[in-house]
Design a protein around this motif. Structure first.
Motif, PDB file in Angstrom:
ATOM      1  N   LEU A 136     -10.129  15.076   8.595  1.00  0.00           N
ATOM      2  CA  LEU A 136     -10.798  15.899   7.303  1.00  0.00           C
ATOM      3  C   LEU A 136     -10.439  16.662   6.823  1.00  0.00           C
ATOM      4  O   LEU A 136     -11.118  16.680   5.857  1.00  0.00           O
ATOM      5  N   ALA A 137      -9.455  17.938   6.910  1.00  0.00           N
ATOM      6  CA  ALA A 137      -9.019  19.161   5.597  1.00  0.00           C
ATOM      7  C   ALA A 137      -8.272  17.642   4.165  1.00  0.00           C
ATOM      8  O   ALA A 137      -8.706  18.640   3.918  1.00  0.00           O
ATOM      9  N   ALA A 138      -7.497  16.596   4.441  1.00  0.00           N
ATOM     10  CA  ALA A 138      -7.508  16.179   3.896  1.00  0.00           C
ATOM     11  C   ALA A 138      -8.320  15.960   2.809  1.00  0.00           C
ATOM     12  O   ALA A 138      -8.734  15.517   1.445  1.00  0.00           O
ATOM     13  N   MET A 139      -9.444  14.954   4.044  1.00  0.00           N
ATOM     14  CA  MET A 139     -11.332  14.273   3.099  1.00  0.00           C
ATOM     15  C   MET A 139     -11.520  15.574   2.188  1.00  0.00           C
ATOM     16  O   MET A 139     -11.176  15.290   0.924  1.00  0.00           O
ATOM     17  N   SER A 140     -11.328  16.875   2.417  1.00  0.00           N
ATOM     18  CA  SER A 140     -11.842  17.854   2.161  1.00  0.00           C
ATOM     19  C   SER A 140     -11.414  18.016   0.945  1.00  0.00           C
ATOM     20  O   SER A 140     -11.410  18.444  -0.565  1.00  0.00           O
ATOM     21  N   ARG A 141     -10.064  18.140   0.642  1.00  0.00           N
ATOM     22  CA  ARG A 141      -9.126  18.547  -0.004  1.00  0.00           C
ATOM     23  C   ARG A 141      -8.744  17.499  -1.168  1.00  0.00           C
ATOM     24  O   ARG A 141      -9.322  17.550  -2.166  1.00  0.00           O
ATOM     25  N   TYR A 142      -9.476  16.104  -1.283  1.00  0.00           N
ATOM     26  CA  TYR A 142      -9.219  15.328  -2.013  1.00  0.00           C
ATOM     27  C   TYR A 142     -11.080  14.899  -2.743  1.00  0.00           C
ATOM     28  O   TYR A 142     -11.144  14.800  -3.509  1.00  0.00           O
ATOM     29  N   SER A 143     -12.038  15.543  -1.729  1.00  0.00           N
ATOM     30  CA  SER A 143     -13.242  15.795  -2.147  1.00  0.00           C
ATOM     31  C   SER A 143     -13.047  16.880  -3.621  1.00  0.00           C
ATOM     32  O   SER A 143     -14.332  15.803  -4.516  1.00  0.00           O
ATOM     33  N   ASP A 144     -12.232  17.863  -3.503  1.00  0.00           N
ATOM     34  CA  ASP A 144     -12.834  18.200  -4.368  1.00  0.00           C
ATOM     35  C   ASP A 144     -11.652  18.265  -5.919  1.00  0.00           C
ATOM     36  O   ASP A 144     -12.015  17.777  -6.808  1.00  0.00           O
ATOM     37  N   LEU A 145     -10.265  17.495  -5.370  1.00  0.00           N
ATOM     38  CA  LEU A 145      -9.487  17.055  -6.336  1.00  0.00           C
ATOM     39  C   LEU A 145     -10.591  15.835  -7.260  1.00  0.00           C
ATOM     40  O   LEU A 145     -10.635  15.714  -8.882  1.00  0.00           O
ATOM     41  N   ILE A 146     -10.899  14.862  -6.667  1.00  0.00           N
ATOM     42  CA  ILE A 146     -11.670  13.482  -7.681  1.00  0.00           C
ATOM     43  C   ILE A 146     -12.333  14.287  -8.371  1.00  0.00           C
ATOM     44  O   ILE A 146     -12.598  13.342  -9.529  1.00  0.00           O
ATOM     45  N   GLN A 147     -12.792  15.574  -8.648  1.00  0.00           N
ATOM     46  CA  GLN A 147     -14.253  15.907  -9.425  1.00  0.00           C
ATOM     47  C   GLN A 147     -13.067  16.039 -10.765  1.00  0.00           C
ATOM     48  O   GLN A 147     -13.931  16.098 -11.706  1.00  0.00           O
ATOM     49  N   ASP A 148     -11.614  16.419 -10.494  1.00  0.00           N
ATOM     50  CA  ASP A 148     -11.306  16.578 -12.062  1.00  0.00           C
ATOM     51  C   ASP A 148     -10.457  15.571 -12.547  1.00  0.00           C
ATOM     52  O   ASP A 148      -9.318  15.398 -13.067  1.00  0.00           O
ATOM     53  N   VAL A 186       0.723  -1.392  -0.041  1.00  0.00           N
ATOM     54  CA  VAL A 186       0.162  -0.183   0.032  1.00  0.00           C
ATOM     55  C   VAL A 186       0.714   1.042  -0.367  1.00  0.00           C
ATOM     56  O   VAL A 186       1.339   0.830   1.001  1.00  0.00           O
ATOM     57  N   PRO A 187       1.047   1.529  -0.734  1.00  0.00           N
ATOM     58  CA  PRO A 187       1.300   3.180  -1.025  1.00  0.00           C
ATOM     59  C   PRO A 187       1.187   4.086   0.093  1.00  0.00           C
ATOM     60  O   PRO A 187       0.131   4.643   0.016  1.00  0.00           O
ATOM     61  N   THR A 188       1.628   4.998  -0.325  1.00  0.00           N
ATOM     62  CA  THR A 188       1.326   6.568   0.932  1.00  0.00           C
ATOM     63  C   THR A 188       0.612   7.417   0.449  1.00  0.00           C
ATOM     64  O   THR A 188       0.965   7.925  -0.979  1.00  0.00           O
ATOM     65  N   VAL A 189      -0.464   7.915   0.630  1.00  0.00           N
ATOM     66  CA  VAL A 189      -1.611   8.361   0.530  1.00  0.00           C
ATOM     67  C   VAL A 189      -1.573  10.055   0.932  1.00  0.00           C
ATOM     68  O   VAL A 189      -1.381  10.229   2.934  1.00  0.00           O
ATOM     69  N   PRO A 190      -0.818  11.078   0.937  1.00  0.00           N
ATOM     70  CA  PRO A 190      -0.066  11.866   1.845  1.00  0.00           C
ATOM     71  C   PRO A 190      -1.123  12.979   1.804  1.00  0.00           C
ATOM     72  O   PRO A 190      -2.055  13.161   1.486  1.00  0.00           O
ATOM     73  N   GLY A 191      -0.529  13.241   3.050  1.00  0.00           N
ATOM     74  CA  GLY A 191      -1.818  14.155   3.229  1.00  0.00           C
ATOM     75  C   GLY A 191      -2.135  14.285   5.353  1.00  0.00           C
ATOM     76  O   GLY A 191      -3.269  15.271   5.955  1.00  0.00           O
ATOM     77  N   PHE A 192      -3.108  13.429   4.993  1.00  0.00           N
ATOM     78  CA  PHE A 192      -3.609  13.045   5.947  1.00  0.00           C
ATOM     79  C   PHE A 192      -3.215  12.553   7.624  1.00  0.00           C
ATOM     80  O   PHE A 192      -3.992  12.849   8.546  1.00  0.00           O
ATOM     81  N   GLY A 193      -1.870  12.816   8.120  1.00  0.00           N
ATOM     82  CA  GLY A 193      -0.915  12.804   8.895  1.00  0.00           C
ATOM     83  C   GLY A 193      -0.998  14.285   9.831  1.00  0.00           C
ATOM     84  O   GLY A 193      -0.524  15.368   8.921  1.00  0.00           O
ATOM     85  N   PRO A 194      -0.955  14.666  10.874  1.00  0.00           N
ATOM     86  CA  PRO A 194      -0.958  15.765  11.369  1.00  0.00           C
ATOM     87  C   PRO A 194       0.918  16.539  10.847  1.00  0.00           C
ATOM     88  O   PRO A 194       2.110  15.731  10.735  1.00  0.00           O
ATOM     89  N   GLY A 195       0.268  17.300  10.476  1.00  0.00           N
ATOM     90  CA  GLY A 195       1.793  18.735   9.369  1.00  0.00           C
ATOM     91  C   GLY A 195       2.367  18.015   8.315  1.00  0.00           C
ATOM     92  O   GLY A 195       2.464  18.488   7.807  1.00  0.00           O
ATOM     93  N   GLU A 196       1.424  17.411   7.690  1.00  0.00           N
ATOM     94  CA  GLU A 196       1.936  16.368   6.700  1.00  0.00           C
ATOM     95  C   GLU A 196       1.091  17.934   5.292  1.00  0.00           C
ATOM     96  O   GLU A 196      -0.248  17.861   5.208  1.00  0.00           O
ATOM     97  N   ALA A 197       2.004  18.200   3.783  1.00  0.00           N
ATOM     98  CA  ALA A 197       1.285  19.098   3.078  1.00  0.00           C
ATOM     99  C   ALA A 197       0.149  18.461   2.141  1.00  0.00           C
ATOM    100  O   ALA A 197       0.165  17.114   2.252  1.00  0.00           O
TER     101      ALA A 197
END
Length: 269
Positions: A189-201, A84-95
């Motif tokens: 939660l913030a990462a979920m929000s960003r990915y929810s927007d990105l999957i539209q494209d 399982v590769p990393t999907v970034p942004g879900f840990g504290p402090g991750e961009a």
């Protein structure tokens, strides 16, 4: 995170989503793999010599992570590699990723780290993780390192405005399971929000590799008739027991067996 729960409980999903978008906009972002810095190595959940190996992308939502495949991977232990590769942004402090291209670039690097020996591999993605698995397969195919196939586990494509109630109940289903992760922090939660927007494209493009589209037989939602995911391109369908959530929980063994049967039918090489 408390405000998001309150808004969801009161039926104010629009306000909850806007709050998370605001938080995501404040957090640091990356536009390429180089901007992310050190990338964590893929997590190995099973090991075996049988080809092809499985490279699995989790759902890029609050519940996401390698743990989603823990039960699924047991089926393959001693027979196939499951990584399982990393999907970034879900840990504290991750961009957080700033674009679909940024996500796919990181995913592709994770795939290459998962397959350093050139053995055949199949990409698998759960829920909206399937969109990024398909996009990465397109890139790897163009680069001359094609996947032997792509498996999509109940991947819903965006753009269906008639499924608002389904999405609300899906969010409720995630909240019902947050105790399994010790609660959803702001980063998740913030990462979920960003990915929810990105999957539209992140819509599927041309792909030569065969696709297995796995769907559950039961709905997690009540009072909705149009609940089944559809895949618009050529694929082999497979129905398995469970719901969108339980195909990797209580029914993970049946899901793994369906995937394994398809892998076994693949031509060698």
């Amino acid at each position: 995170s408390g405000l998001v729960r309150r808004a969801a409980a009161d039926g104010r999903m629009t306000q909850a989503v806007e709050l998370l978008r605001t938080v995501a906009a404040i957090l640091p972002g990356f536009s390429s793999a180089d901007g992310l810095g050190d990338l964590a190595d893929p997590v190995r959940l099973a090991a075996g010599d049988r080809a092809p190996r499985l490279v699995c992308l989790p759902s890029p939502m609050a519940l996401g992570g390698a743990h989603q495949y823990a039960r699924f991977a047991r089926h393959f232990q001693g027979r196939r590699d499951v990584l399982v590769p990393t999907v970034p942004g879900f840990g504290p402090g991750e961009a957080l990723p700033l674009s679909v291209d940024a996500v796919v670039e990181v995913v592709v690097e994770g795939i290459r780290r998962s397959c350093p020996d050139g053995r055949p591999y199949v990409l698998l993605g759960y829920s909206s993780g399937g969109q990024f698995a398909h996009a990465a397969a397109e890139i790897m195919e163009k680069a001359g390192q094609p996947a032997s196939g792509v498996v999509l586990l109940d991947t819903y494509l965006p753009g269906d405005d008639g499924k608002d109630e389904l999405w609300r109940q899906m969010f409720d289903g995630m909240l019902d399971r947050e105790s399994s992760l010790g609660g959803f922090g702001t980063a998740r939660l913030a990462a979920m929000s960003r990915y929810s927007d990105l999957i539209q494209d992140c819509l599927p493009g041309a792909l030569t590799a065969p696709v297995l589209f796995v769907r559950p037989r039961e709905s997690f939602a009540t009072g909705t008739d149009d609940w089944r995911a559809e895949w618009p391109a050529e694929h082999e369908p497979a129905d398995v027991p469970g719901t969108h959530f339980t195909i990797l929980e209580d029914h993970a063994e049946a899901t793994a067996a369906a995937v394994d049967a398809w892998l076994t039918r693949m031509p060698a090489g």
